[in-house]
Design a protein around this motif. Structure first.
Motif, short mmCIF file in Angstrom:
data_model
loop_
_atom_site.label_atom_id
_atom_site.label_comp_id
_atom_site.label_asym_id
_atom_site.label_seq_id
_atom_site.Cartn_x
_atom_site.Cartn_y
_atom_site.Cartn_z
N ALA A 101 39.41 43.70 42.82
CA ALA A 101 40.26 42.61 43.32
C ALA A 101 39.61 41.26 43.06
N ARG A 102 38.28 41.18 43.23
CA ARG A 102 37.59 39.93 42.97
C ARG A 102 37.68 39.55 41.49
N ALA A 158 37.08 48.82 44.94
CA ALA A 158 38.36 48.10 45.06
C ALA A 158 38.12 46.61 45.27
N ALA A 159 37.12 46.27 46.10
CA ALA A 159 36.82 44.85 46.32
C ALA A 159 36.35 44.17 45.04
N ARG A 207 42.98 35.65 37.29
CA ARG A 207 44.23 34.92 37.56
C ARG A 207 43.96 33.45 37.81
N GLU A 234 40.02 40.50 39.34
CA GLU A 234 41.41 40.13 39.04
C GLU A 234 41.73 38.74 39.55
N ALA A 235 41.24 38.41 40.76
CA ALA A 235 41.48 37.08 41.32
C ALA A 235 40.83 36.00 40.45
#
Length: 270
Positions: A123-124, A119-120, A130, A126-127
């Protein structure tokens, strides 16, 4: 006499208990402190018999004691051993259950840690995506804004140049008109009226509007000035404040005039 000798022999001889103790401990029986007289043959035989009997009794007692101890030690205890084995088995089973529980908990913990790591990472990623998209969008917006500002600046500069050129041309024309109006006009001979009969003039002469003056005309547009030094540009179809709609901008002779329904706007000397 014989009785007395026997008593002495019995007193001098060791007791069975003493002989047993001596046999167990390995010590020699205690001897009489008083020196015994030299025994006779009968006394020696009796003493040997007494000693032999004492030793036999001591050996019997020792064998009895040893047999009893061996029997006691050799007696099995099934009930106590079963209890101990049951407790050991119970402890081993408890340890096995605890080890199994710890293994399951460790497996779950490993899975949870792996899930959190995935998950981390997601998220990393995706960040980062973005952030890159936002940075690109901001860059494009800034570039477009800079281009628009540059184009607007060029338009403003061009408009200022055109306005300056028009004002300069108007000022030059006004100065020329002022110089021309300051010179005295040449006398013009008026023609003699010719009698044409009783036919009156078909069109009356239009009135001259004194509140406005023509200062310049260029590209069909007239520059007008009022008595308060206010400049106005008008063309055909425009309205002159206080006068009305412009119908035509014409050149009559050497002068330009603006034709309205109320009259003509001509160059004025004031």
């Amino acid at each position: 006499m014989t009785t007395i000798i026997d008593s002495a022999v019995e007193k001098s001889a060791a007791s069975p208990e003493a002989l047993l103790k001596a046999a167990v401990s390995g010590a020699k029986p205690a001897e009489s402190k008083a020196a015994a007289p030299v025994p006779t043959a009968a006394r020696a035989v009796r003493r040997f018999d007494a000693v032999t009997m004492g030793l036999a009794g001591a050996a019997l007692a020792v064998g009895t004691v040893l047999g009893a101890g061996t029997a006691i030690l050799a007696t099995p205890r099934p009930q106590g051993t079963a209890v101990v084995l049951a407790e050991i088995n119970a402890a081993l089973e408890a340890n096995r259950l605890e080890a199994s529980r710890l293994a399951i908990a460790s497996d779950r913990l490993d899975k949870s840690v792996a899930a959190l790591k995935d998950a981390a990472d997601a998220a990393r990623s995706e960040a980062k995506a973005r952030s890159a998209a936002l940075t690109e969008k901001v860059g494009k917006t800034e570039s477009a804004l800079v281009a628009k500002i540059a184009a607007l600046g060029e338009r403003i500069e061009q408009a200022e140049k055109e306005q300056g050129a028009r004002l300069a041309a108007a000022a030059a024309q006004a100065e020329k008109r002022t110089v021309a109006s300051a010179a005295p006009p040449a006398p013009v001979a008026k023609p003699e009226p010719v009698q044409t009969g009783s036919i009156p003039d078909a069109k009356p002469k239009p009135a001259v509007i004194e509140s406005w003056a023509v200062r310049d005309v260029y590209d069909g547009t007239a520059m007008l000035e009022d008595r308060r030094r206010r400049l106005v540009e008008v063309a055909i179809g425009d309205a002159i404040p206080g006068v009305g709609r412009v119908e035509a901008v014409e050149r009559r002779g050497r002068e330009w005039v603006v034709v309205t329904r109320q009259g003509l706007v001509t160059p004025q000397p004031w």
